[in-house]
Design a protein around this motif. Structure first.
Motif, short mmCIF file in Angstrom:
data_model
loop_
_atom_site.label_atom_id
_atom_site.label_comp_id
_atom_site.label_asym_id
_atom_site.label_seq_id
_atom_site.Cartn_x
_atom_site.Cartn_y
_atom_site.Cartn_z
N UNK A 145 -8.48 -5.64 4.72
CA UNK A 145 -8.35 -5.44 6.16
C UNK A 145 -6.91 -5.24 6.59
N UNK A 146 -6.72 -4.24 7.43
CA UNK A 146 -5.44 -4.05 8.10
C UNK A 146 -5.56 -4.57 9.52
N UNK A 147 -4.44 -4.78 10.15
CA UNK A 147 -4.48 -5.32 11.51
C UNK A 147 -3.17 -5.02 12.20
N UNK A 148 -3.20 -5.06 13.49
CA UNK A 148 -1.98 -5.01 14.29
C UNK A 148 -1.86 -6.35 14.99
N UNK A 157 -3.37 -6.95 18.29
CA UNK A 157 -4.80 -7.26 18.45
C UNK A 157 -5.02 -8.72 18.82
N UNK A 215 -3.91 -6.27 4.33
CA UNK A 215 -3.00 -5.14 4.18
C UNK A 215 -1.98 -5.16 5.30
N UNK A 235 3.12 -1.50 2.89
CA UNK A 235 3.19 -0.98 1.52
C UNK A 235 4.62 -0.50 1.26
N UNK A 276 -3.83 2.41 1.34
CA UNK A 276 -3.21 1.34 2.13
C UNK A 276 -2.71 1.85 3.47
N UNK A 277 -2.16 3.05 3.48
CA UNK A 277 -1.62 3.58 4.72
C UNK A 277 -2.70 3.67 5.80
N UNK A 294 3.13 6.62 11.52
CA UNK A 294 2.49 5.32 11.29
C UNK A 294 1.60 5.09 12.53
N UNK A 295 1.77 3.97 13.20
CA UNK A 295 1.11 3.82 14.49
C UNK A 295 1.91 4.57 15.56
N UNK A 355 -5.79 -0.25 11.24
CA UNK A 355 -6.43 -1.57 11.29
C UNK A 355 -7.87 -1.49 10.80
N UNK A 356 -8.05 -0.87 9.64
CA UNK A 356 -9.40 -0.74 9.09
C UNK A 356 -9.84 -2.02 8.41
N UNK A 361 -5.49 1.99 5.93
CA UNK A 361 -5.95 0.64 6.28
C UNK A 361 -4.97 -0.02 7.25
N UNK A 362 -3.68 0.16 6.98
CA UNK A 362 -2.67 -0.51 7.79
C UNK A 362 -2.53 0.16 9.16
N UNK A 363 -2.37 1.48 9.15
CA UNK A 363 -2.05 2.13 10.42
C UNK A 363 -3.25 2.18 11.36
#
Lengths: 351, 351
Positions: B274-277, B280, B242, B245, A263-264, B60-61, A270-271, A266-268
């Motif tokens: 899918x993760x996202x910011x 975006x 996602x 977490x 999850x990390x 993280x980011x 944006x996968x 994917x989240x960080x």
């Protein structure tokens, strides 16, 4: 069909650990009864694919295979008989049947083959593997020129085509396989930019070095621990195309925990991680086949096929594939192609 | 700025296990120097959010937070001074700064607030949490009418809004929280269709019963073992958004293996994860804020805010949040809103 019997390869028992020849049995039965909405097929070519091992382990998109059932398979076959609105007897079609001489399948599930190309190519480039490579890389992976693409199982039936689709789309392509011999083929014959061996102790470092700008698309046919290695290398907005997890099929242990830090990442970053069925793209199959054929005819894309002869060669081919000892598309020819029409007429004149 | 000091909450030490009050320190420093491209902010409201704990654990980011650094935070602040082409002194803006009275941040990173709405709402519905709920559910989750949506951390700052966005989009919404009290609020005040408690021994069965047709969208703010429970319930072509977490943040163990059976589910069910910011989607923020405001004004969407007073209340608020003892958007008011203009003029006339 009088006096004609049907040879089949069935599952003798669910494999305990790795699949072996003793998990299969060659049996002789009656030619199957054809229901009104079915076609009776005489199979010419059958495929050998990791899914056949996967379904011995657990349900997939179909129920788990149990002892006594024929091994399911993509086939190229001749229509022996069918409903009036179905393909005419004598037509050669592609379909989903099994490791057997004769199959009865729903007429609506068979599809025409691409005219003017070798029959074996209908199971590789112009079959589900070619379509999976095409749509997985272009429509799911959305690969763009200049991106870095990693393919696991890169010498496999899908993988060796997927990497070439990515190269044609303008990507740098890094292949992961289990041997230096396979890597040589990928680099010399298929135009992969780099290759790394997953069996090397330096595998994570090798892969990182080959993907200095990060991984934009990971086309994953292997699953398991390789995914753990690739995840931290993914670039922001990277895509992981989940096509298979062959590394997890040849065992009786299921649901291994994987991957770490999922999850990390994917989240960080944006996968996007996505599975797909090639059937989802069926309205676009015609366009895809045209482009695949053009690429092959122009020499941009090479197809590797390994054809074994005789139905009884199929189990050994699958065992070898799961042990990493095959390259490209494995196909078993269970009947010679020449004289199809003539044999059909003599054998099935009573139908 | 002579004679004006800056109170800050900094990380005293990296938490060992769960975060506690002793991991923070209240320090008094100089008001920060403003570079030519920066604005000097006097903060009014700061946020309390799981990301503040996450970044104490791992990058993280942004890079990992180390001892001595101010806790990063979304803020609503008044501009004290800035470049000529930046927002005028006295303007109230939204930005990313820290748990401190004064911050110097790049002028290009601050953004206007939505006119005519309470300041606290600019950190919740009209801030990053509201936008995350909106874009995560509609653009990443692509929720459609009649679908089943599961939200974990459903009473949290993002979660309590995300579930309502899904309801407004016509979905059946199932919320997962850690307590019956939270579930009652979700069902009675926010219009969730069903709720389940993750702390119940019957949690997997309860969730399965609440999602009889499978889960079309899982909006995941919790990660960890809940994802393991949801994965087998996903419907074909399901989407997992996602978003966070939080279950994995309040620990010094990182990279827990999760989830089980990951690739198999993704492949056999054609899932998209899918993760996202939220950045975006910045070109679409204006439209999103308009719709969120309309939904709030028409009473379709309720916002839960929990405002604590005084900068020194922030650490306890974060500790409580990570222990599951908060509902909705947690905000700390570090300065009374009334008389902003007047106070600014008297205190900063020398700037």
């Amino acid at each position: 069909v009088s006096n004609v019997m049907n040879q089949q390869i069935v599952l003798a028992q669910s494999p305990s650990g790795r699949v072996t020849l003793s998990d299969f049995a060659l049996v002789t039965t009656e030619v199957p009864f054809r229901a009104a909405d079915q076609v009776l097929l005489r199979n010419i070519l059958v495929s050998v694919a990791p899914h056949q091992r996967a379904v011995m382990q657990e349900p997939t998109f179909r129920p788990r295979l149990v002892a006594g059932e024929v091994i399911p398979s993509s086939v190229i076959a001749e229509v022996v008989a069918g409903p009036p609105d179905g393909p005419a007897p004598g037509t050669v079609i592609a379909g989903t049947a099994g490791w057997e001489e004769y199959s009865a399948v729903r007429a609506a599930t068979v599809r025409p083959i691409l005219a003017g190309r070798p029959l074996v190519r209908q199971l590789s480039l112009f079959g589900l593997n070619g379509l999976t490579a095409y749509f997985g890389m272009l429509q799911v992976g959305c690969v763009r020129p200049g991106e870095t693409v990693v393919v696991s199982g890169a010498a496999g039936g899908v993988g060796h085509l997927a990497g070439q689709v990515a190269r044609i789309a303008g990507a740098h392509v890094v292949g992961i396989t289990g041997s230096a011999e396979k890597n040589l083929i990928l680099e010399k014959k298929l135009g992969y930019t780099h290759t790394v061996s997953r069996r090397s102790a330096a595998f994570p470092d090798d892969l990182r070095a080959a993907c200095a700008d990060g991984v934009d698309v990971y086309f994953d046919t292997a699953g398991g621990p390789i995914l753990d290695v690739v995840l931290p290398l993914m670039a922001t907005h990277g895509r992981i195309v989940c096509c298979g997890e062959t590394s997890q099929y040849d065992t009786d242990q299921t649901s291994l925990p994987s991957p770490r830090g999922f999850s990390k990442s994917v989240i960080t970053k944006s996968l996007r991680i996505e599975g797909f069925l090639v059937m989802d793209f069926s309205p676009q199959w015609g366009d895809a086949l045209t482009r695949l054929r053009d690429w092959e005819e122009s020499g941009q894309l090479a197809v590797i096929e390994d054809v074994r002869d005789g139905l009884d060669a199929a189990p050994a081919a699958l065992v070898a594939m799961m042990a990493g000892k095959s390259v490209g598309q494995l196909v078993v020819r269970i009947r010679q192609e020449a004289g199809l029409q003539q044999k059909r007429e003599t054998m099935f004149e009573t139908l």
